[in-house]
Design a protein around this motif. Structure first.
Motif, PDB file in Angstrom:
ATOM      1  N   UNK A  13     -22.032  -8.555   5.444  1.00 42.56           N
ATOM      2  CA  UNK A  13     -21.199  -9.579   4.813  1.00 42.56           C
ATOM      3  C   UNK A  13     -22.037 -10.523   3.958  1.00 42.56           C
ATOM      4  N   UNK A  14     -23.230 -10.863   4.435  1.00 46.40           N
ATOM      5  CA  UNK A  14     -24.107 -11.743   3.662  1.00 46.40           C
ATOM      6  C   UNK A  14     -24.553 -11.076   2.374  1.00 46.40           C
ATOM      7  N   UNK A  15     -24.959  -9.829   2.466  1.00 42.87           N
ATOM      8  CA  UNK A  15     -25.433  -9.109   1.273  1.00 42.87           C
ATOM      9  C   UNK A  15     -24.313  -8.860   0.272  1.00 42.87           C
ATOM     10  N   UNK A  16     -23.083  -8.692   0.782  1.00 45.94           N
ATOM     11  CA  UNK A  16     -21.942  -8.471  -0.104  1.00 45.94           C
ATOM     12  C   UNK A  16     -21.426  -9.763  -0.735  1.00 45.94           C
ATOM     13  N   UNK A  17     -21.938 -10.892  -0.259  1.00 45.70           N
ATOM     14  CA  UNK A  17     -21.450 -12.175  -0.755  1.00 45.70           C
ATOM     15  C   UNK A  17     -20.189 -12.655  -0.073  1.00 45.70           C
ATOM     16  N   UNK A  18     -19.760 -11.952   0.991  1.00 44.23           N
ATOM     17  CA  UNK A  18     -18.544 -12.344   1.696  1.00 44.23           C
ATOM     18  C   UNK A  18     -18.797 -13.424   2.747  1.00 44.23           C
ATOM     19  N   UNK A  19     -20.042 -13.574   3.185  1.00 47.35           N
ATOM     20  CA  UNK A  19     -20.361 -14.587   4.188  1.00 47.35           C
ATOM     21  C   UNK A  19     -20.643 -15.893   3.460  1.00 47.35           C
ATOM     22  N   UNK A  20     -19.667 -16.769   3.429  1.00 43.87           N
ATOM     23  CA  UNK A  20     -19.846 -18.055   2.765  1.00 43.87           C
ATOM     24  C   UNK A  20     -20.445 -19.093   3.700  1.00 43.87           C
ATOM     25  N   UNK A  21     -20.205 -18.962   5.003  1.00 48.61           N
ATOM     26  CA  UNK A  21     -20.787 -19.884   5.976  1.00 48.61           C
ATOM     27  C   UNK A  21     -22.282 -19.607   6.131  1.00 48.61           C
ATOM     28  N   UNK A  22     -22.996 -20.596   6.678  1.00 49.44           N
ATOM     29  CA  UNK A  22     -24.390 -20.383   7.090  1.00 49.44           C
ATOM     30  C   UNK A  22     -24.398 -20.169   8.587  1.00 49.44           C
ATOM     31  N   UNK A  23     -25.034 -19.069   9.028  1.00 45.39           N
ATOM     32  CA  UNK A  23     -24.892 -18.627  10.413  1.00 45.39           C
ATOM     33  C   UNK A  23     -26.255 -18.333  11.026  1.00 45.39           C
ATOM     34  N   UNK A  24     -26.411 -18.755  12.272  1.00 48.59           N
ATOM     35  CA  UNK A  24     -27.534 -18.353  13.112  1.00 48.59           C
ATOM     36  C   UNK A  24     -26.976 -17.492  14.235  1.00 48.59           C
ATOM     37  N   UNK A  25     -27.653 -16.368  14.495  1.00 49.57           N
ATOM     38  CA  UNK A  25     -27.263 -15.498  15.602  1.00 49.57           C
ATOM     39  C   UNK A  25     -28.134 -15.796  16.808  1.00 49.57           C
ATOM     40  N   UNK A  26     -27.500 -15.918  17.969  1.00 52.40           N
ATOM     41  CA  UNK A  26     -28.216 -15.995  19.238  1.00 52.40           C
ATOM     42  C   UNK A  26     -28.221 -14.589  19.836  1.00 52.40           C
ATOM     43  N   UNK A  27     -29.360 -13.928  19.780  1.00 49.88           N
ATOM     44  CA  UNK A  27     -29.471 -12.558  20.265  1.00 49.88           C
ATOM     45  C   UNK A  27     -29.349 -12.542  21.789  1.00 49.88           C
ATOM     46  N   UNK A  28     -28.629 -11.560  22.286  1.00 49.90           N
ATOM     47  CA  UNK A  28     -28.287 -11.503  23.708  1.00 49.90           C
ATOM     48  C   UNK A  28     -29.491 -11.088  24.547  1.00 49.90           C
ATOM     49  N   UNK A  29     -29.783 -11.899  25.581  1.00 52.19           N
ATOM     50  CA  UNK A  29     -30.803 -11.553  26.563  1.00 52.19           C
ATOM     51  C   UNK A  29     -30.129 -10.739  27.669  1.00 52.19           C
ATOM     52  N   UNK A  30     -30.548  -9.484  27.802  1.00 53.24           N
ATOM     53  CA  UNK A  30     -29.965  -8.599  28.810  1.00 53.24           C
ATOM     54  C   UNK A  30     -30.497  -9.011  30.178  1.00 53.24           C
ATOM     55  N   UNK A  31     -29.622  -9.581  31.002  1.00 55.22           N
ATOM     56  CA  UNK A  31     -30.079 -10.120  32.286  1.00 55.22           C
ATOM     57  C   UNK A  31     -30.427  -9.030  33.290  1.00 55.22           C
ATOM     58  N   UNK A  32     -30.134  -7.773  32.973  1.00 54.23           N
ATOM     59  CA  UNK A  32     -30.518  -6.662  33.843  1.00 54.23           C
ATOM     60  C   UNK A  32     -31.882  -6.089  33.484  1.00 54.23           C
ATOM     61  N   UNK A  33     -32.530  -6.690  32.496  1.00 56.02           N
ATOM     62  CA  UNK A  33     -33.871  -6.266  32.085  1.00 56.02           C
ATOM     63  C   UNK A  33     -34.793  -7.476  32.116  1.00 56.02           C
ATOM     64  N   UNK A  34     -36.051  -7.254  31.793  1.00 55.22           N
ATOM     65  CA  UNK A  34     -37.027  -8.330  31.824  1.00 55.22           C
ATOM     66  C   UNK A  34     -37.762  -8.460  30.509  1.00 55.22           C
ATOM     67  N   UNK A  35     -39.047  -8.789  30.586  1.00 60.70           N
ATOM     68  CA  UNK A  35     -39.847  -9.079  29.401  1.00 60.70           C
ATOM     69  C   UNK A  35     -40.024  -7.879  28.490  1.00 60.70           C
ATOM     70  N   UNK A  36     -39.756  -6.679  29.003  1.00 59.36           N
ATOM     71  CA  UNK A  36     -39.926  -5.487  28.162  1.00 59.36           C
ATOM     72  C   UNK A  36     -38.990  -5.479  26.960  1.00 59.36           C
ATOM     73  N   UNK A  37     -37.920  -6.313  26.990  1.00 61.54           N
ATOM     74  CA  UNK A  37     -36.999  -6.338  25.851  1.00 61.54           C
ATOM     75  C   UNK A  37     -37.466  -7.258  24.731  1.00 61.54           C
ATOM     76  N   UNK A  38     -38.507  -8.044  24.976  1.00 58.69           N
ATOM     77  CA  UNK A  38     -38.921  -9.031  23.971  1.00 58.69           C
ATOM     78  C   UNK A  38     -39.355  -8.377  22.660  1.00 58.69           C
ATOM     79  N   UNK A  39     -40.170  -7.304  22.669  1.00 60.24           N
ATOM     80  CA  UNK A  39     -40.509  -6.674  21.372  1.00 60.24           C
ATOM     81  C   UNK A  39     -39.278  -6.202  20.601  1.00 60.24           C
ATOM     82  N   UNK A  40     -38.241  -5.753  21.309  1.00 59.49           N
ATOM     83  CA  UNK A  40     -37.020  -5.321  20.641  1.00 59.49           C
ATOM     84  C   UNK A  40     -36.330  -6.507  19.970  1.00 59.49           C
TER      85      UNK A  40
END
Length: 549
Positions: free
Chosen positions: A243-270
């Motif tokens: 949407x941002x690249x197409x010009x359809x996202x007019x708002x300014x947005x920050x994404x909070x990436x989901x921390x998988x509570x069933x995993x640990x520090x191994x997800x940090x590089x991802x």
């Protein structure tokens, strides 16, 4: 040479994101920017300048919603939307009508029902069966911590009296142990994993539907509180980027990436790799969402002391317990310190006083290891805060992310929260004024589709500590009035405060050099009785100097 204004806003009041300016203030914009604020900007007016007459209304910065789920909200508006109703019979009528109108759908999906509409907050699968027959149904409640499901949905998931509760959730049951039709917290996944995933096109349409709605209530930016694979919701980061690249996202947005509570520090590089992929002028994945607990209504909010057992409750010898910490507090500080060192912002969900303390302890550990941070960490919801922890927000530079609409004596609070919290802890709820007096930074959000995204409804409660008089659940009883904010404080939290935690340092203020993200409303709420704040309506919304509503 003085720049010439494209547009001048005049003949009304101006709130600059922190304070109400003198009544003679005018605001000039050129292109995407604010170029002048004051009483004397005649030198910026030229033959091509257009005037916007505020007509006695208020001009303020665009609202930034600091905790919201727009794509989920858009999907619910497009599906079986129960949010306009408030009773069991109204919900069933909507569900029947929707199912009859969509015989081709393999699942009936949607949400927005209130727990207070049902005894103990628990509706029955049999009610759904009566209006949809043998079709599978999955309807999230309004806070999205539970789901109402039909018998066919339970069968498809293989859930019966012998199915154990997952470690992070609960299957509500009849006296004989058979499932009754409500799945709490992580138990929702037992059914939701069988629902066909939303496609990217579904999510794209939902995003644009949500954005149009949010602009109509003056929201020009937000932090999406979950972007990742969570429940039956797929990762929508690429949808935002498209949407941002197409010009359809007019708002300014920050994404909070989901921390998988069933995993640990191994997800940090991802998570680092995902942040590097999701980069655009209008969109950044710079935050991490950690959900530390649930909610008190179903006794999954993490409390320092056990819940109170209400009179007549058949709760067993162990009572109601003290809730769930979804991430082990013994390792939570390690995770937060590692993420902080990588310049991630941490966005906690913490409702109970133990969860709030665990989040603050984790931030303290990150500070001990890494030193002070510029990452603008925040804790959302902060429903029950132990008084000893209130000053720690300012001490640790942690922003309190407020959902102010919830601070009222509404049915869910009265019937489901107060009985299990007890009098002392009930008075610790939503301590907005105490946090402000202690020097904490404040931000605000709606948590839509949990509750309305209209900032003026939330601002009304922040100031009055009652729901708006026109609300079906209105009661004149004031919810711990010592914790009320002033209108100036509440507006600042929803504009400059929320823009700050998003790292949008050129937004949230009406000041020369800042983005022309602006809202025009139909009155000056500072000049009217506080009891009328909720009647304020958005007349125009501008993003970077362009009117989007």
């Amino acid at each position: 040479m003085t720049a010439q204004a494209d547009i001048v806003f005049e003949n009304g009041s101006v709130f600059d994101g922190r304070r109400l300016l003198p009544s003679s203030t005018r605001v000039a914009i050129s292109g995407k920017d604010i170029i002048g604020v004051g009483s004397d900007i005649d030198g910026m007016v030229g033959p091509g300048t257009r005037t916007v007459d505020l007509d006695g209304g208020l001009l303020l910065p665009g609202f930034t919603d600091a905790h919201i789920h727009p794509i989920e909200g858009g999907l619910e508006r497009m599906r079986c939307d129960l949010s306009p109703a408030s009773t069991r019979d109204e919900y069933l009528a909507i569900i029947r009508s929707y199912a009859d109108a969509h015989p081709e759908l393999p699942w009936i999906l949607g949400g927005g029902w209130q727990l207070a509409a049902f005894p103990g907050g628990v509706p029955a699968a049999s009610d759904l069966d009566a209006v949809v027959g043998r079709r599978p149904v999955f309807l999230a409640n309004r806070d999205h911590h539970g789901a109402w499901v039909s018998t066919r949905a339970l069968e498809l998931a293989g859930i019966d009296r012998n199915t154990p509760d997952p470690i992070d959730g609960r299957i509500e049951r009849h006296a004989d142990g058979s499932p009754s039709g409500v799945l709490q917290e992580g138990a929702r996944l037992l059914v939701s994993r069988h629902i066909p995933e939303d496609t990217d096109d579904d999510n794209y349409s939902a995003l644009l539907t949500a954005q149009q709605y949010l602009h109509s209530v003056g929201v020009t930016g937000w932090q999406d509180a979950i972007v990742g694979d969570y429940g039956n919701h797929s990762d929508t980061g690429d949808v935002y980027l498209r949407a941002a690249r197409n010009g359809d996202l007019t708002a300014r947005v920050v994404a909070a990436l989901w921390w998988d509570r069933n995993r640990g520090a191994e997800q940090i590089p991802e998570l680092v790799a995902r942040r590097d992929q999701l980069v655009h002028e209008r969109f950044a994945a710079s935050s991490i969402k950690i959900m530390q607990d649930g909610i008190p209504e179903n006794q999954t909010a993490a409390m320092i002391d056990p819940y109170v057992v209400p009179a007549g409750c058949r709760c067993g010898a162990e009572g109601l317990g003290s809730g769930l910490s979804f991430v082990d507090p013994a390792v939570l500080g390690d995770y937060v310190a590692a993420l902080d060192a990588l310049a991630f912002q941490i966005h906690f969900h913490a409702i109970g006083d133990r969860a709030v303390r665990e989040a603050l302890d984790a931030f303290a550990e990150a500070r001990r290891r890494n030193g002070p941070s510029a990452n603008r960490h925040h804790i959302a919801h902060v429903q029950v805060v132990h008084p000893h922890d209130v000053p720690r927000f300012a001490e640790l530079d942690v922003t309190a992310n407020l959902q102010t609409l919830w601070a009222s004596f509404e049915p869910q609070m009265i019937e489901l929260n107060l009985p299990v919290l007890g009098d002392e802890r009930a008075a610790w709820q939503y301590p907005f004024a105490d946090l402000a007096r202690a020097g904490a930074e404040l931000a605000s959000g709606s948590d839509w589709p949990v509750t309305t995204p209209d900032p003026w409804a939330a601002l009304h409660v922040a100031v009055n500590r009652t729901l708006p008089p026109g609300d079906a659940d209105y009661t004149p009883r004031v919810f711990y009035p010592a914790q009320a904010l002033s209108l100036e404080q509440a507006l600042a939290s929803y504009t400059s405060g929320s823009a700050r935690i998003n790292g949008h340092d050129s937004a949230g203020r009406i000041k020369a050099g800042f983005d022309a993200d602006l809202v025009v409303v139909d009155r000056d709420p500072f000049a009217s009785p506080a009891e009328l704040i909720s009647e304020t309506r958005t007349r125009e919304t501008w993003v970077r100097g362009r009117r989007v509503f």
